[in-house]
Design a protein around this motif. Structure first.
Motif, PDB file in Angstrom:
ATOM      1  N   LEU A 349       0.924  -1.107  -0.126  1.00 27.41           N
ATOM      2  CA  LEU A 349       0.022   0.180  -0.069  1.00 27.41           C
ATOM      3  C   LEU A 349       0.878   1.304   0.012  1.00 27.41           C
ATOM      4  N   ASP A 350       2.148   1.204   0.822  1.00 24.56           N
ATOM      5  CA  ASP A 350       2.959   2.465   0.469  1.00 24.56           C
ATOM      6  C   ASP A 350       3.438   2.656  -0.742  1.00 24.56           C
ATOM      7  N   LEU A 351       3.624   1.278  -1.599  1.00 25.01           N
ATOM      8  CA  LEU A 351       4.051   1.342  -2.841  1.00 25.01           C
ATOM      9  C   LEU A 351       3.006   1.870  -3.730  1.00 25.01           C
ATOM     10  N   TYR A 352       1.777   1.257  -3.371  1.00 20.77           N
ATOM     11  CA  TYR A 352       0.435   1.833  -4.493  1.00 20.77           C
ATOM     12  C   TYR A 352       0.460   3.309  -4.309  1.00 20.77           C
ATOM     13  N   LEU A 353       0.683   3.825  -3.044  1.00 16.56           N
ATOM     14  CA  LEU A 353       0.469   5.385  -3.179  1.00 16.56           C
ATOM     15  C   LEU A 353       1.589   5.893  -3.686  1.00 16.56           C
ATOM     16  N   LEU A 354       2.750   5.504  -3.574  1.00 19.53           N
ATOM     17  CA  LEU A 354       3.962   6.113  -4.288  1.00 19.53           C
ATOM     18  C   LEU A 354       3.656   6.217  -5.724  1.00 19.53           C
ATOM     19  N   VAL A 355       3.297   4.998  -6.315  1.00 16.88           N
ATOM     20  CA  VAL A 355       2.823   4.922  -7.807  1.00 16.88           C
ATOM     21  C   VAL A 355       1.648   5.873  -8.068  1.00 16.88           C
ATOM     22  N   VAL A 375      -8.378  -8.316   1.313  1.00 21.43           N
ATOM     23  CA  VAL A 375      -7.397  -7.022   0.924  1.00 21.43           C
ATOM     24  C   VAL A 375      -8.441  -6.036   0.743  1.00 21.43           C
ATOM     25  N   GLY A 376      -9.447  -6.175   0.002  1.00 18.89           N
ATOM     26  CA  GLY A 376     -10.364  -5.042  -0.271  1.00 18.89           C
ATOM     27  C   GLY A 376     -10.562  -4.064   0.987  1.00 18.89           C
ATOM     28  N   LYS A 377     -10.837  -5.019   2.211  1.00 19.43           N
ATOM     29  CA  LYS A 377     -11.300  -4.359   3.458  1.00 19.43           C
ATOM     30  C   LYS A 377     -10.299  -3.616   4.033  1.00 19.43           C
ATOM     31  N   ILE A 378      -8.891  -4.483   3.978  1.00 23.87           N
ATOM     32  CA  ILE A 378      -7.573  -3.790   4.386  1.00 23.87           C
ATOM     33  C   ILE A 378      -7.573  -2.370   3.707  1.00 23.87           C
ATOM     34  N   ILE A 379      -7.522  -2.465   2.385  1.00 26.47           N
ATOM     35  CA  ILE A 379      -7.122  -1.141   1.828  1.00 26.47           C
ATOM     36  C   ILE A 379      -8.299  -0.201   2.036  1.00 26.47           C
ATOM     37  N   LYS A 380      -9.464  -0.191   2.161  1.00 26.13           N
ATOM     38  CA  LYS A 380     -10.458   0.591   2.465  1.00 26.13           C
ATOM     39  C   LYS A 380     -10.147   1.105   3.882  1.00 26.13           C
ATOM     40  N   THR A 381      -9.800   0.302   4.794  1.00 22.11           N
ATOM     41  CA  THR A 381      -9.555   0.737   6.323  1.00 22.11           C
ATOM     42  C   THR A 381      -8.063   1.562   6.458  1.00 22.11           C
ATOM     43  N   THR A 382      -7.224   1.298   5.673  1.00 19.64           N
ATOM     44  CA  THR A 382      -6.011   1.778   5.725  1.00 19.64           C
ATOM     45  C   THR A 382      -5.659   2.976   5.161  1.00 19.64           C
ATOM     46  N   ILE A 383      -6.093   3.034   3.687  1.00 18.90           N
ATOM     47  CA  ILE A 383      -5.970   4.019   2.874  1.00 18.90           C
ATOM     48  C   ILE A 383      -7.248   4.715   2.443  1.00 18.90           C
ATOM     49  N   GLN A 384      -8.289   4.483   3.046  1.00 14.02           N
ATOM     50  CA  GLN A 384      -9.657   4.876   2.822  1.00 14.02           C
ATOM     51  C   GLN A 384      -9.733   5.046   1.139  1.00 14.02           C
ATOM     52  N   GLU A 385      -9.286   4.027   0.683  1.00 14.40           N
ATOM     53  CA  GLU A 385      -9.913   4.176  -1.104  1.00 14.40           C
ATOM     54  C   GLU A 385     -10.316   2.608  -1.040  1.00 14.40           C
ATOM     55  N   GLU A 386     -11.131   2.508  -2.356  1.00 15.71           N
ATOM     56  CA  GLU A 386     -11.720   1.289  -2.924  1.00 15.71           C
ATOM     57  C   GLU A 386     -10.990   0.990  -4.105  1.00 15.71           C
ATOM     58  N   ILE A 387     -10.613  -0.418  -4.170  1.00 10.24           N
ATOM     59  CA  ILE A 387      -9.966  -0.814  -5.453  1.00 10.24           C
ATOM     60  C   ILE A 387     -10.615  -1.769  -5.809  1.00 10.24           C
ATOM     61  N   PRO A 388     -11.192  -2.004  -7.303  1.00  7.61           N
ATOM     62  CA  PRO A 388     -12.189  -2.946  -7.661  1.00  7.61           C
ATOM     63  C   PRO A 388     -11.433  -4.330  -7.521  1.00  7.61           C
TER      64      PRO A 388
END
Length: 715
Positions: A349-355, A375-388
């Motif tokens: 997720l660090d790398l995702y935001l960097l990209v 993974v979807g729930k982790i992403i939504k919880t940690t960086i407040q984004e939704e990835i398909p």
């Protein structure tokens, strides 16, 4: 029977259609004695509804595995037209369920004849071959078993594939020709109507033939006797043969490697090699390769100066920081470990935001050992984004199924890359410098301007209210929602949280409007620093201004002039990468007293510039979408018949204001698909800015396209 309904999100419509389907199923099941719990579609277990695009994109088609799909053509998710549902159907047939057999039924409030007549020509084959049910016909019963699997395969072969469509046209043309010679004049007229339909179909393949379809259409329209109609038959036959010869083999097209570059950031060597092997089947450049080597490209030189080095997961941040812009597809894991098993101090997720920050146009995919839903729930919880979920692959399914899952999504990845490659050049609807380029902010702004527009509009509304108070000289330090006009701290640059930025956004937008207002009062858009500071002191605690105020905190592009005597210091704004509302304010200020000036009298070059844009058929075809209060075309029926536009068909009554409103409409409708083609026409025709000689028009053209400016200093 697992049943899927795809429709609009109007509750009364959903209830009506759902009840109709379920009631007609009961009649059908009772009639052939098949009614049982196993096929009871009244149960939610067997009946799913997709009523929004976001639900469609995240729906697990393979898991639900529908046996019958009902689609409402008038779905109105995007185009507000008749045919949205047919695009969805085609996507399901060619991608979502491309290897499965299912019943497909269209449910429409428009009868078949009018539906076919008013639909786009590339949708008509689907209307012809799949069953349609008229929802307003109270006597009709929906069918649930309309065709065999063999018939379904034949439909896909002859309608969905390009080669098949050509063969079907060839078959129909042959049938018409064999029945032609014995017909009377009325019969000839009916044959001509059929031929017009076939020419419409062939026009989809215009790129594969030298025969102009509009000429063929006109020749058929003007034909008067048997000999002349026969000549058209002959030309259509030659045209079909030419298309069949030139049309690429569909399998070879599918298997052809793409020019998109792939970067894989994976710590497990086994999976890294697997991903490299999979993606190398579809792409020319995949790094690291099977040897564990990665090609490192210097940031500002040509590929010839690249070097090959061994891949090391410890270098992931450096690799992305220096290389991400070179890649269109980036593959990330969620968790990264050293060889001894200890965790690295960064994650996917660090790398995702960097990209997202460095290359917001990259297609990012996550491949992890965790289940996709987790993974979807982790992403939504940690960086407040939704990835398909379609952007996440799980290793838990094993090598072979993971390989198949990735390969099945290659077309989707390529489509995303093509769209993002286009959007790289098209109008950038928010600034890209300073605070707007801080980590995670470009991705957030993109969301605010598209999927979260309500949040953006609320911030914009606040800023406009504050700006109006400023204009009326009523803005003070204590004004509600102003919070002393405090801007983001530069110390927050590398750790900015989205909540902090959103709180500051109305203040940033207001400061930008005040700066623009001051710049517009100067003929060269200069803001005299000392004068500006004297104004700010009335409603902020700002005691000094330097370049970082304009560039880092407000995100402007521009240049500063700093000398010993502060009264001569200034910042000159470059009006590029602006918000749509800011562009409107600038243009209104620059265009005072020019509204009614005829372009041909005011500036003939501008008149020719606008007229040439209007002569392009893409502008003509999308004119209504612009929702302007004038029509520049003299005789639309003449244009429709001829299929071309000349300057003689363009009104001479084009004013300066009409040209401005046309360009502003493109800017204000940036998120609509029709804008892209017209924006390209405008910028191509207006590329020689020396001919335009008008500041307002130049600013509008510049803001149709993203300006790739160097990063500004944070001093």
């Amino acid at each position: 029977m697992r049943t899927l309904l795809i429709c609009n999100n109007i509750k009364t419509s959903i209830d009506f259609i759902s009840n109709k389907i379920k009631n007609d199923w009961i009649k059908t099941a009772e009639a052939d004695k098949r009614k049982s719990q196993d096929i009871n579609i009244s149960s939610n277990k067997y009946f799913e509804i997709i009523s929004e695009k976001s639900i469609y994109e995240n729906f697990n088609f393979e898991k639900f595995n529908p046996e019958i799909i009902f689609i409402v053509p008038e779905i109105n998710w995007e185009r507000n037209g008749l045919n949205d549902g047919y695009k969805i159907a085609l996507d399901i047939l060619t991608d979502k369920l491309k290897n499965q057999f299912f019943q497909l039924v269209f449910l429409s409030v428009i009868d078949y004849e009018n539906l076919f007549k008013n639909s786009e020509k590339d949708d008509r084959p689907l209307i012809e071959v799949f069953p349609h049910f008229d929802l307003l016909d109270n006597k009709a019963t929906i069918g649930f078993d309309n065709y065999s699997e063999i018939h379904f395969k034949l439909i896909k072969l002859l309608v969905v594939s390009s080669k098949g469509r050509i063969l079907r046209v060839e078959h129909d043309i042959g049938k018409y020709h064999s029945n032609f010679s014995g017909k009377d004049s009325e019969g000839h007229q009916n044959i001509k109507l059929d031929l017009f339909r076939q020419i419409d179909e062939l026009s989809l393949f215009q790129v594969w033939t030298t025969q102009s379809m509009s000429e063929l259409y006109n020749e058929l329209e003007n034909s008067r006797d048997l000999k002349e109609i026969n000549a058209v038959f002959y030309k259509i036959g030659n045209c079909i043969n030419e298309i069949k010869t030139n049309l690429p083999n569909e399998k070879s097209v599918e298997n052809k490697k793409s020019d998109f570059n792939v970067l894989i950031i994976e710590d497990d060597e086994r999976y890294r090699n697997l991903f490299s092997e999979i993606f190398s089947q579809f792409y020319h450049v995949v790094n690291p390769n099977l040897k564990g080597e990665i090609e490192m490209f210097p940031q500002y030189v040509e590929k010839a100066n690249s070097k090959i080095v061994g891949f090391d997961i410890n270098d992931a941040i450096d690799i992305i920081s220096t290389q991400a812009k070179k890649y269109q597809i980036i593959i990330l894991d969620l968790l990264y470990k050293r060889k001894n098993g200890s965790w690295l101090p960064f994650n996917g997720l660090d790398l995702y935001l960097l990209v997202r920050r460095i290359n917001p146009h990259a297609a990012i995919r996550l491949i992890t050992s965790l289940p996709r839903e987790v993974v979807g729930k982790i992403i939504k919880t940690t960086i407040q984004e939704e990835i398909p979920l379609s952007h996440v692959f799980t290793k838990k399914v094993g090598y072979e199924e993971l390989k198949n899952n990735i390969e099945d999504r290659i077309d989707e990845i390529n489509l995303e890359c093509r769209k993002k490659e286009k959007s790289k050049s098209v109008y950038s609807h928010f600034p890209k410098a300073g605070v707007f380029n801080w980590p995670s902010i470009p991705g957030l702004m993109n969301d605010l301007m598209n999927s979260r527009q309500k949040v953006y509009y609320e911030a914009r509304k606040q800023s406009m209210e504050l700006f109006e108070l400023y204009r009326q000289k009523q803005l003070t330090i204590e004004t509600k929602n102003w919070k002393k006009g405090e801007l983001p701290s530069l110390q927050k640059k590398n750790s900015v949280e989205q909540g902090y930025f959103l709180d500051k956004l109305p203040k940033i937008l207001t400061h930008r409007l005040i700066a623009i207002d001051q710049a517009c009062k100067h003929p060269e858009f200069k803001i005299m620093t000392q004068e500006y500071l004297d104004i700010l002191k009335y409603f902020t605690n700002i005691s000094a201004i330097n370049k970082s105020y304009f560039t880092s905190k407000l995100g402007f592009n521009g240049t500063d002039y700093d000398v010993i005597d502060p009264q001569y210091n200034y910042f000159q704004i470059s009006f590029e990468n602006l918000f749509p509302e800011e562009i409107n304010i600038i243009i209104n200020e620059l265009s005072k007293n020019k509204e009614d000036l005829l372009l041909k009298d005011f500036n003939n070059d501008l008149y020719l510039f606008f007229s040439n844009i209007l002569c392009d058929l893409k502008t003509y075809e999308n004119w209504d979408e612009l929702k302007l209060d004038f029509n520049p075309y003299i005789d639309k029926s003449y244009i429709d018949n001829k299929g071309e536009i000349t300057l003689s068909q363009i009104s001479k009554d084009l004013t300066f204001k009409k040209l401005e409103n046309f360009l502003l409409s493109l800017i204000n409708n940036y998120s609509n698909s029709f804008v892209e083609d017209i924006a390209i026409i405008v910028t191509n025709i207006g590329i020689h800015k020396a001919l335009i000689k008008n500041t307002a028009i130049s600013i509008l053209i510049d803001n149709l396209y993203e300006i790739d400016s160097p990063e500004t200093s944070e001093n």
